[in-house]
Scaffold this active site. Structure first.
Site, mmCIF file in Angstrom:
data_model
loop_
_atom_site.group_PDB
_atom_site.id
_atom_site.type_symbol
_atom_site.label_atom_id
_atom_site.label_comp_id
_atom_site.label_asym_id
_atom_site.label_seq_id
_atom_site.Cartn_x
_atom_site.Cartn_y
_atom_site.Cartn_z
ATOM 1 C CE1 TYR A 28 -3.836 -1.885 -0.309
ATOM 2 C CE2 TYR A 28 -3.838 -2.648 2.029
ATOM 3 C CZ TYR A 28 -4.535 -2.720 0.893
ATOM 4 O OH TYR A 28 -5.328 -3.509 0.786
ATOM 5 C CG HIS A 40 -5.514 0.391 3.677
ATOM 6 N ND1 HIS A 40 -5.948 1.087 4.578
ATOM 7 C CD2 HIS A 40 -5.050 -0.785 3.961
ATOM 8 C CE1 HIS A 40 -5.809 0.399 5.632
ATOM 9 N NE2 HIS A 40 -5.242 -0.939 5.570
#
Length: 240
Positions: A28, A40
């Protein structure tokens, strides 16, 4: 599509110092300031998974390890590749690594698969209860729930229903450890440990995959089987 990272630790430390939440956080953070930067925070399927780090031994200074990330979304893999291809160093948690190589590649779907990380399914997600072979003893429930989950993700990704004839798999051979199929994986998130239960398989075989079914099996090979794929569960590799 897949992305393989080969990296070398700069110090010695235990294998479990880098857990699946650590790797998810690395992915991420790498995607920040790309079109996938808010992935996310979006409450939907993420459509990617990743393997366990291999070989699964303690990290030794100068000894290379590898990780494979897979997704049916080529743009997702391209975004990661573009961010990593020129890097010399990466961090997984508090540990620094020399990034030896980054390679994009694709694999054709086969009739036989092996898991590269445990498959996770809920018995009752409202109670946060995982399916456990040792407790529930129900392979039919496991197969049914596995297929339902795969079909739901496929429909969310493609907007259509897949064609599946017969069972999802016709032959399944688990990897048994200490006399049990179930694997307990310890995850640490924000300093808080918790356990996820899954199962590992040395063979998942569909005797015949028709031309019409190939797209579906390619999808589950790239996206992952079962639940918590974006946390690195349900990763599949084809077998010859």
């Amino acid at each position: 599509m897949r992305l393989k990272l080969d990296f070398v630790p700069l110090e010695d430390f235990p294998y479990n110092d880098v857990n699946k939440h650590t790797i998810q956080g690395f992915i991420y953070s790498t995607l920040m300031r790309t079109e996938f930067g808010d992935m996310h925070d979006v409450p939907r399927f993420k459509f990617f998974t990743f393997s366990d780090i291999f070989p699964p031994t303690n990290f030794k200074k100068g000894e290379a390890k590898s990780l494979i990330i897979s997704s049916p979304n080529e743009k997702f893999i391209e975004a990661l590749y573009s961010r990593l291809k020129d890097r010399e160093r990466i961090y997984l948690g508090k540990h620094e690594f020399y990034l030896k190589s980054v390679k994009k590649f694709s694999l054709k779907v086969k009739r036989r698969f092996i898991t590269g990380s445990p498959i996770v399914l809920y018995k009752d997600n409202k109670k946060n209860e995982y399916f456990k072979f040792y407790v529930h003893h129900n392979i039919n429930f496991f197969l049914q729930r596995l297929e339902e989950n795969a079909v739901k993700k496929y429909h969310a990704y493609y907007g259509e229903e897949p064609l599946i004839e017969g069972n999802l798999f016709d032959k399944m051979i688990p990897r048994i450890r200490n006399g049990k199929v179930d694997i307990y994986v310890r995850i640490v998130k924000m300093g808080v440990p918790f356990t996820i239960v899954g199962s590992s398989w040395k063979l998942l075989e569909k005797h015949c995959i028709t031309k019409e079914e190939r797209k579906f099996y390619q999808f589950i090979m790239d996206c992952g089987l079962g639940e918590k794929n974006s946390l690195g569960f349900g990763f599949l590799n084809p077998l010859k």
